[in-house]
Design a protein around this motif. Structure first.
Motif, PDB file in Angstrom:
ATOM      1  N   VAL A  52       0.851  -1.196   0.000  1.00  0.00           N
ATOM      2  CA  VAL A  52       0.000   0.000   0.000  1.00  0.00           C
ATOM      3  C   VAL A  52       0.886   1.246   0.000  1.00  0.00           C
ATOM      4  O   VAL A  52       2.047   1.216   0.408  1.00  0.00           O
ATOM      5  N   PRO A  53       0.328   2.373  -0.469  1.00  0.00           N
ATOM      6  CA  PRO A  53       1.072   3.636  -0.378  1.00  0.00           C
ATOM      7  C   PRO A  53       1.134   4.107   1.058  1.00  0.00           C
ATOM      8  O   PRO A  53       0.262   3.804   1.867  1.00  0.00           O
ATOM      9  N   CYS A  54       2.157   4.858   1.381  1.00  0.00           N
ATOM     10  CA  CYS A  54       2.327   5.355   2.739  1.00  0.00           C
ATOM     11  C   CYS A  54       3.026   6.711   2.660  1.00  0.00           C
ATOM     12  O   CYS A  54       4.037   6.855   1.964  1.00  0.00           O
ATOM     13  N   ARG A  55       2.499   7.705   3.345  1.00  0.00           N
ATOM     14  CA  ARG A  55       3.081   9.044   3.299  1.00  0.00           C
ATOM     15  C   ARG A  55       4.475   9.022   3.914  1.00  0.00           C
ATOM     16  O   ARG A  55       4.684   8.440   4.978  1.00  0.00           O
ATOM     17  N   HIS A  56       5.417   9.689   3.257  1.00  0.00           N
ATOM     18  CA  HIS A  56       6.778   9.746   3.777  1.00  0.00           C
ATOM     19  C   HIS A  56       7.464  11.022   3.278  1.00  0.00           C
ATOM     20  O   HIS A  56       7.073  11.605   2.267  1.00  0.00           O
ATOM     21  N   ASP A  57       8.456  11.475   4.024  1.00  0.00           N
ATOM     22  CA  ASP A  57       9.258  12.620   3.607  1.00  0.00           C
ATOM     23  C   ASP A  57      10.663  12.485   4.190  1.00  0.00           C
ATOM     24  O   ASP A  57      10.972  11.473   4.830  1.00  0.00           O
ATOM     25  N   SER A  77      11.367   9.782   7.088  1.00  0.00           N
ATOM     26  CA  SER A  77      10.235   9.490   7.977  1.00  0.00           C
ATOM     27  C   SER A  77       9.123   8.821   7.187  1.00  0.00           C
ATOM     28  O   SER A  77       8.670   9.355   6.174  1.00  0.00           O
ATOM     29  N   ILE A  78       8.693   7.639   7.643  1.00  0.00           N
ATOM     30  CA  ILE A  78       7.617   6.884   7.001  1.00  0.00           C
ATOM     31  C   ILE A  78       6.478   6.786   8.006  1.00  0.00           C
ATOM     32  O   ILE A  78       6.649   6.218   9.080  1.00  0.00           O
ATOM     33  N   TYR A  79       5.329   7.354   7.669  1.00  0.00           N
ATOM     34  CA  TYR A  79       4.233   7.461   8.631  1.00  0.00           C
ATOM     35  C   TYR A  79       3.369   6.194   8.596  1.00  0.00           C
ATOM     36  O   TYR A  79       2.230   6.189   8.122  1.00  0.00           O
ATOM     37  N   VAL A  83      27.223   3.104   6.565  1.00  0.00           N
ATOM     38  CA  VAL A  83      26.214   2.107   6.941  1.00  0.00           C
ATOM     39  C   VAL A  83      26.312   1.730   8.409  1.00  0.00           C
ATOM     40  O   VAL A  83      25.302   1.555   9.100  1.00  0.00           O
ATOM     41  N   GLN A  84      27.530   1.616   8.934  1.00  0.00           N
ATOM     42  CA  GLN A  84      27.722   1.159  10.307  1.00  0.00           C
ATOM     43  C   GLN A  84      27.172   2.148  11.329  1.00  0.00           C
ATOM     44  O   GLN A  84      26.846   1.759  12.461  1.00  0.00           O
ATOM     45  N   LYS A  85      27.042   3.411  10.962  1.00  0.00           N
ATOM     46  CA  LYS A  85      26.536   4.427  11.885  1.00  0.00           C
ATOM     47  C   LYS A  85      25.086   4.834  11.563  1.00  0.00           C
ATOM     48  O   LYS A  85      24.580   5.816  12.099  1.00  0.00           O
ATOM     49  N   SER A  86      24.430   4.089  10.698  1.00  0.00           N
ATOM     50  CA  SER A  86      23.036   4.352  10.344  1.00  0.00           C
ATOM     51  C   SER A  86      22.140   3.366  11.085  1.00  0.00           C
ATOM     52  O   SER A  86      22.574   2.268  11.436  1.00  0.00           O
ATOM     53  N   TYR A  87      20.878   3.740  11.311  1.00  0.00           N
ATOM     54  CA  TYR A  87      19.967   2.876  12.065  1.00  0.00           C
ATOM     55  C   TYR A  87      18.514   3.232  11.768  1.00  0.00           C
ATOM     56  O   TYR A  87      18.219   4.236  11.093  1.00  0.00           O
ATOM     57  N   VAL A  88      17.591   2.409  12.288  1.00  0.00           N
ATOM     58  CA  VAL A  88      16.152   2.586  12.069  1.00  0.00           C
ATOM     59  C   VAL A  88      15.454   2.668  13.422  1.00  0.00           C
ATOM     60  O   VAL A  88      15.682   1.824  14.293  1.00  0.00           O
ATOM     61  N   SER A  89      14.599   3.679  13.607  1.00  0.00           N
ATOM     62  CA  SER A  89      13.817   3.834  14.838  1.00  0.00           C
ATOM     63  C   SER A  89      12.350   3.526  14.534  1.00  0.00           C
ATOM     64  O   SER A  89      11.761   4.131  13.636  1.00  0.00           O
ATOM     65  N   LEU A  90      11.777   2.568  15.262  1.00  0.00           N
ATOM     66  CA  LEU A  90      10.377   2.193  15.098  1.00  0.00           C
ATOM     67  C   LEU A  90       9.574   2.744  16.282  1.00  0.00           C
ATOM     68  O   LEU A  90       9.876   2.437  17.434  1.00  0.00           O
ATOM     69  N   THR A  91       8.553   3.553  15.986  1.00  0.00           N
ATOM     70  CA  THR A  91       7.672   4.068  17.026  1.00  0.00           C
ATOM     71  C   THR A  91       6.238   3.666  16.707  1.00  0.00           C
ATOM     72  O   THR A  91       5.973   3.053  15.661  1.00  0.00           O
ATOM     73  N   ALA A  92       5.309   4.035  17.574  1.00  0.00           N
ATOM     74  CA  ALA A  92       3.914   3.643  17.369  1.00  0.00           C
ATOM     75  C   ALA A  92       3.276   4.358  16.182  1.00  0.00           C
ATOM     76  O   ALA A  92       2.304   3.867  15.611  1.00  0.00           O
TER      77      ALA A  92
END
Length: 252
Positions: free
Chosen positions: A144-149, A160-162, A204-213
């Protein structure tokens, strides 16, 4: 005669060396999965969803495939809901392809009507006609599409992926120095995918992903302190093939 000493000590100041630009690595480098950081708010939200799912499990098993009033059509781009048996007689207008987001443009792979506005993209009428799909035929996820910027600082880029209630066990982001693949599963059965050829080079080694609600944030550490003109590298347009007649006309 007395020796005359200078009043001030002389210091030679060397000009700083110019910073050399990092050579762009190959896009074919191996991909590495970025570290996932799951927030406490997401953990609490997922725990509540699991409890709710357990409470309704018996009720779902007793339905025996019956379509409930208010069920949304599963075809891409269709916003119709099931209101009764008469809904099966309607013609469903939907998109047979998948949503694509590239260089700020949004479109379906089947009809490629490009727009930069997310709401305009969502309201695009389907290019295919058929029957509504009220019950999934398989257990596959629905893309599905998802708003992101995105935004940037001197040291990094954040995408940011909403997507609400992303599932850590099924979501991942993999990257090398110039390429990022995003795969997010959220709200139980929805799936968001994006492939990016980055404008700049990342560590890459200093990059990461944050998952929130409420959203997913992909932090990409810049390999060199510079401002990116855009998020994605513009695609090279191949020159049109020359006509043999025109080539012969140019020969002396």
């Amino acid at each position: 005669m007395a020796e005359v000493k200078p009043k001030f000590n002389e210091h030679i100041i060397q000009a700083p060396k110019p910073i050399e630009s990092i050579k762009r690595p190959s896009a074919d480098e191996p991909l590495t999965r970025l570290e996932l950081r799951v927030s406490s708010s997401l953990k609490q939200a997922l725990d509540k969803l699991k409890l709710s799912s357990n409470d309704t499990k018996t009720e779902t098993d007793e339905d025996n495939g019956e379509i409930k009033i208010g069920t949304f059509c599963k075809n891409g781009g269709c916003t119709k809901t099931f209101v009764g048996p008469q809904s099966n007689d309607e013609v469903c207008q939907y998109h047979a392809g998948v949503p694509i987001f590239h260089e700020g443009m949004k479109y379906w792979s089947c009809c490629k009507r490009k727009t930069s506005d997310f709401n305009t993209f969502l309201s695009q009428e389907g290019c295919s006609r058929g029957s509504h799909l009220w019950i999934k035929k398989n257990d596959g996820k629905k893309v599905v599409p998802c708003r992101h910027d995105w935004h940037q600082t001197g040291g990094g880029v954040t995408i940011s992926i909403y997507a609400k209630n992303s599932v850590p066990e099924l979501s991942y982001v993999e990257a090398n120095s110039t390429v990022v693949n995003i795969h997010i599963v959220f709200d139980g059965e929805k799936e968001f995918q994006q492939h990016l050829q980055l404008w700049g080079v990342i560590d890459v080694q200093k990059s990461y992903v944050s998952l929130t609600a409420t959203k997913v944030e992909v932090f990409l550490k810049k390999a060199e302190p510079m401002t990116w003109a855009r998020l994605e590298l513009p695609q090279k347009v191949a020159p049109p093939p020359q006509n043999k007649d025109s080539e012969e006309a140019q020969d002396p």
